[in-house]
Design a protein around this motif. Structure first.
Motif, PDB file in Angstrom:
ATOM      1  N   TYR A 272       0.852  -1.189   0.000  1.00 61.01           N
ATOM      2  CA  TYR A 272       0.000   0.000   0.000  1.00 61.01           C
ATOM      3  C   TYR A 272       0.881   1.230   0.000  1.00 61.01           C
ATOM      4  CZ  TYR A 272      -4.173  -2.734   1.075  1.00 61.01           C
ATOM      5  OH  TYR A 272      -5.216  -3.615   1.024  1.00 61.01           O
TER       6      TYR A 272
ATOM      7  N   SER B  10       3.695   0.268   3.146  1.00 60.96           N
ATOM      8  CA  SER B  10       3.673  -0.926   3.984  1.00 60.96           C
ATOM      9  C   SER B  10       3.307  -2.156   3.158  1.00 60.96           C
ATOM     10  CB  SER B  10       2.662  -0.729   5.108  1.00 60.96           C
ATOM     11  OG  SER B  10       1.386  -0.522   4.548  1.00 60.96           O
TER      12      SER B  10
ATOM     13  N   ALA C 143       1.489  -5.370   2.690  1.00 61.13           N
ATOM     14  CA  ALA C 143       0.347  -6.059   3.284  1.00 61.13           C
ATOM     15  C   ALA C 143       0.401  -7.546   2.959  1.00 61.13           C
ATOM     16  CB  ALA C 143      -0.958  -5.461   2.773  1.00 61.13           C
TER      17      ALA C 143
ATOM     18  N   PRO D   7      -3.146 -13.234  12.642  1.00 59.37           N
ATOM     19  CA  PRO D   7      -3.567 -12.118  13.497  1.00 59.37           C
ATOM     20  C   PRO D   7      -4.085 -10.953  12.660  1.00 59.37           C
ATOM     21  CG  PRO D   7      -1.174 -12.278  13.384  1.00 59.37           C
ATOM     22  CD  PRO D   7      -1.710 -13.479  12.698  1.00 59.37           C
ATOM     23  N   SER D   8      -4.795 -10.055  13.315  1.00 62.50           N
ATOM     24  CA  SER D   8      -5.364  -8.894  12.634  1.00 62.50           C
ATOM     25  C   SER D   8      -4.266  -8.095  11.925  1.00 62.50           C
ATOM     26  CB  SER D   8      -6.079  -8.030  13.676  1.00 62.50           C
ATOM     27  OG  SER D   8      -6.496  -6.846  13.078  1.00 62.50           O
ATOM     28  N   GLY D   9      -4.534  -7.675  10.723  1.00 69.08           N
ATOM     29  CA  GLY D   9      -3.588  -6.846   9.986  1.00 69.08           C
ATOM     30  C   GLY D   9      -2.527  -7.622   9.223  1.00 69.08           C
ATOM     31  N   CYS D  10      -2.679  -8.960   9.146  1.00 71.57           N
ATOM     32  CA  CYS D  10      -1.641  -9.747   8.485  1.00 71.57           C
ATOM     33  C   CYS D  10      -1.882  -9.880   6.984  1.00 71.57           C
ATOM     34  CB  CYS D  10      -1.517 -11.126   9.129  1.00 71.57           C
ATOM     35  SG  CYS D  10      -2.921 -12.176   8.772  1.00 71.57           S
ATOM     36  N   GLY D  11      -2.929  -9.223   6.488  1.00 71.99           N
ATOM     37  CA  GLY D  11      -3.115  -9.202   5.035  1.00 71.99           C
ATOM     38  C   GLY D  11      -4.134 -10.187   4.500  1.00 71.99           C
ATOM     39  N   LYS D  12      -4.978 -10.727   5.365  1.00 66.53           N
ATOM     40  CA  LYS D  12      -5.963 -11.721   4.920  1.00 66.53           C
ATOM     41  C   LYS D  12      -6.994 -11.103   3.972  1.00 66.53           C
ATOM     42  CE  LYS D  12      -7.351 -12.498   9.166  1.00 66.53           C
ATOM     43  NZ  LYS D  12      -6.518 -11.579   9.950  1.00 66.53           N
ATOM     44  N   THR D  13      -7.570  -9.990   4.413  1.00 66.86           N
ATOM     45  CA  THR D  13      -8.596  -9.342   3.589  1.00 66.86           C
ATOM     46  C   THR D  13      -7.992  -8.879   2.268  1.00 66.86           C
ATOM     47  OG1 THR D  13      -9.868  -8.670   5.507  1.00 66.86           O
ATOM     48  CG2 THR D  13     -10.205  -7.384   3.512  1.00 66.86           C
ATOM     49  N   THR D  14      -6.794  -8.321   2.343  1.00 64.78           N
ATOM     50  CA  THR D  14      -6.116  -7.878   1.124  1.00 64.78           C
ATOM     51  C   THR D  14      -5.941  -9.045   0.156  1.00 64.78           C
ATOM     52  OG1 THR D  14      -4.950  -6.208   2.418  1.00 64.78           O
ATOM     53  CG2 THR D  14      -4.034  -6.739   0.264  1.00 64.78           C
TER      54      THR D  14
END
Ligand SMILES: Nc1ncnc2c1ncn2[C@@H]1O[C@H](COP(=O)(O)OP(=O)(O)O)[C@@H](O)[C@H]1O
Ligand SMILES: [Mg+2]
Lengths: 378, 213
Positions: free
Chosen positions: A11, A23, A25, A44-51
């Motif tokens: 990003y 950063s 992702a 964990p949250s923010g590890c790029g799953k949604t991305t």
């Protein structure tokens, strides 16, 4: 099959400058989600799953790398067409508040040009299939509970019968009881439909329960381990994965070990209403009570029965294992039973016998020996 | 009361004229504000420019606008088109922000789902964002309607026939009854507009009333 090949997403910084310092992702992800299977992305949250998920239907464009579905590079496809061929389910369902349940479900077929009557007929079928009362079809989303909305979300994603489904924490926002129901029904549905599913969750228990394979991501979007749930629990590759899969992983791994044929002990039983003398005549401090169909109801303490066995006297703590269940269920039945004898029922729910923890342990040990041999042989 | 009854024909004719001068711009303004609001909702930079500009337009005094427009447009000063255009400008000024806010108020997960289902930008606007923005837009429209009805009455100062005539004429003749008739008629007209907008909004948004059955 969905295939990620060296996929990276960086990003831009908040400044917007694309100087490569943004950063990361997702970092050089290579992964295959096999056809007809559930691949879970967990981390964990923010590890790029949604991305990762959103790069598949091109809601996010990868910085580099390619993603292909059944060998076709998604970047080469028409974006609207690509998306209509992919079911997408998200955390808060994202239903259209201004459309009835029925019209929500018919959205994609209607976009694809299916006539209204056909689309509605199929939608009604799906609404029932995901476990909703057909009467709900005419309601608006605001008139449904969170769990019901999530079911509609699943029905809507399935409406055009897409081969691929992307699911982003679909069951995270509902309470644990409903979540378990939704998970079980999702597994049942998948066993009938056999979609190629990429499923995102931050909950490792959900991941090992639902996944045919589980990909653990660490922060920074690096794939830490890709394995079957059993392998993941039995053999985490590093401290991060070990910490992430949690403490009682040894015990939880038993969920994936089918119970072998064990010799069960015949258990003397009593019925509700049995007289105190008859209960004491059994000769053990705890006596198992069954109903007329021989389905186990609970244990009763012989000394506590004054006149006859009533429902209120039954001990409810013990779990019942199924003969076709896992070693974990078997061990749990033994450990949770006040008598120390785990109740085992057949697939029809009727009592088959009981087993002690000490009798389950050898089966666990035997299994360890065989999996170690298998691992060394590989 | 007798005065009002005696002049009923005149009052109704002027009320109709007033309704036309205030109502048509409401429709035209909405038609212009919707695409502007859509652009503003899509483009943060455009949003700042559009909302500042339209906001400034509203601060131009109506009388000035009524007088400035004819030379600008080449119309005659008594032409009611000047009032229509001026009122449209005010409506656009009021509604652009409302439309933009309404469109961007759509829940993030709803919008995401729409994108993921393959709605293009325009299709999504038409099928999802706009219908969901109706309650917000209707609220803005109600404000604009009241504002239009009241501003239009100023046009009597430049000699354009509508209910404002009773205010100026009654004042000039020191005849309070006539002024009151003008005020009440304006009020009733504003109420009618308000009612029409509310009914239309209700018809368009059945889902807003469907709460927890
Ligand atoms: N639109 C965006 N712009 C900048 N950074 C983003 C954006 N979306 C996500 N990120 C960052 O990318 C990382 C991964 O985000 P995400 O894929 O949402 O993670 P997860 O779904 O695993 O919680 C996070 O550090 C997040 O802050
Ligand atoms: Mg996420």
């Amino acid at each position: 099959m969905i295939r990620f090949e060296g996929v990276t997403k960086r990003y831009a910084d908040a400044s917007g400058a694309d100087d490569g310092a943004g950063s990361l992702a997702v970092d050089d992800l290579t992964l295959e989600a096999p056809t007809g299977k559930i691949t879970v992305l967990v981390g964990p949250s923010g590890c790029g799953k949604t991305t990762t998920l959103r790069m598949v239907n091109r809601m996010i464009t990868p910085t580099s790398g390619t993603i292909s579905i059944d060998g076709k590079d998604t970047a080469s496809l028409d974006v609207a067409e690509l998306r209509r061929g992919i079911g997408y389910v998200i955390q808060h369902a994202g239903l259209f508040p201004h459309r009835t349940v029925l019209d929500n479900v018919t959205t994609v077929p209607r976009l694809l040009g299916t006539d209204k009557r056909t689309a509605r007929a199929r939608a009604m079928e799906l609404i029932e299939r995901v476990g909703l009362d057909p009467a709900m079809a005419r309601r608006y989303p605001a008139q449904l509970s969170g769990g019901q909305q999530q079911r509609v979300g699943v029905a809507r994603a399935l409406a055009a019968d897409p081969p691929v489904m992307l699911m982003d924490e679909p069951f995270s926002a509902v309470d644990p009881v409903v979540r378990e129901q939704l998970q079980n029904e999702f597994l049942r549905l998948q066993s009938e439909l056999g979609k190629t599913i990429l499923f995102v969750t931050h909950d490792i228990d959900e991941a090992v329960k639902l996944g045919d394979q589980v990909a653990v991501l660490r922060v920074g979007g690096v794939l830490a381990q890709l394995d079957s749930p059993a392998k993941l629990l039995a053999d985490p590759v590093d401290d991060f994965v070990a910490g992430f899969v949690g403490r009682d992983r040894g015990y939880r791994a038993l969920s994936f070990a089918a119970a072998p044929e064990l010799s069960l002990t015949d258990e003397p039983t009593v019925r509700l209403g049995a007289r105190a003398d008859d209960v004491r005549a059994v000769g053990t401090p705890w006596v198992l009570c069954v109903d007329d169909d021989r389905e186990p109801l609970g244990w009763v303490r012989a000394a506590a029965v004054e006149t006859e066995v009533t429902r209120t006297l039954l001990h409810r703590g013990g779990t019942v294992a199924s003969v076709s269940g896992s070693l974990r269920a078997l061990l749990d039945a033994a450990l949770s039973s006040p008598s120390g004898r785990g109740v085992v029922a057949g697939d029809d729910g009727r009592l088959v016998g009981t087993i002690r923890a000490a009798e389950v342990i050898p089966a666990i040990e035997a299994r360890r020996d065989s999996t170690t041999e298998e691992a060394t042989a590989r | 009361m007798t005065w009002a009854l005696d002049h009923l024909g005149d009052i109704l004719a002027r009320a109709a004229q007033h309704a036309w001068l205030a109502g048509l711009p409401l429709v035209l303004g909405l038609v212009i504000a919707v695409p502007l609001g859509w652009l503003a909702a899509r483009q943060p930079r455009l949003r700042a420019v559009l909302l500042t500009t339209t906001g400034l337009l509203y601060t131009i005094p109506s009388l000035a606008l009524f007088i400035l427009l004819p030379p600008l447009l080449g119309t005659k000063i008594l032409d009611s088109i000047n009032v229509i255009i001026a009122m449209t400008v005010y409506t656009v000024a009021l509604l652009t922000r409302t439309v933009a806010d309404g469109l961007s108020s759509v829940d993030g997960s709803t919008r995401q789902a729409a994108v993921a289902m393959g709605y293009g930008a325009f299709a999504r606007f038409r099928a999802v964002d706009l219908p969901l923005a109706v309650p917000v837009i209707a609220a803005g429209l109600r404000v604009a309607a009241v504002s239009n009805v009241s501003i239009v009455s100023v046009a009597s100062l430049i000699g354009i026939s509508q209910l404002g005539y009773f205010l100026t004429d009654g004042y000039a003749r020191s005849y309070p009854t006539e002024v009151w008739v003008g005020i009440v008629a304006c009020l009733l007209l504003a109420l009618v507009f308000d009612l029409v907008i509310q009914v239309a909004s209700r018809v368009l948004t059945p889902w807003t009333r469907a709460v927890a059955a």
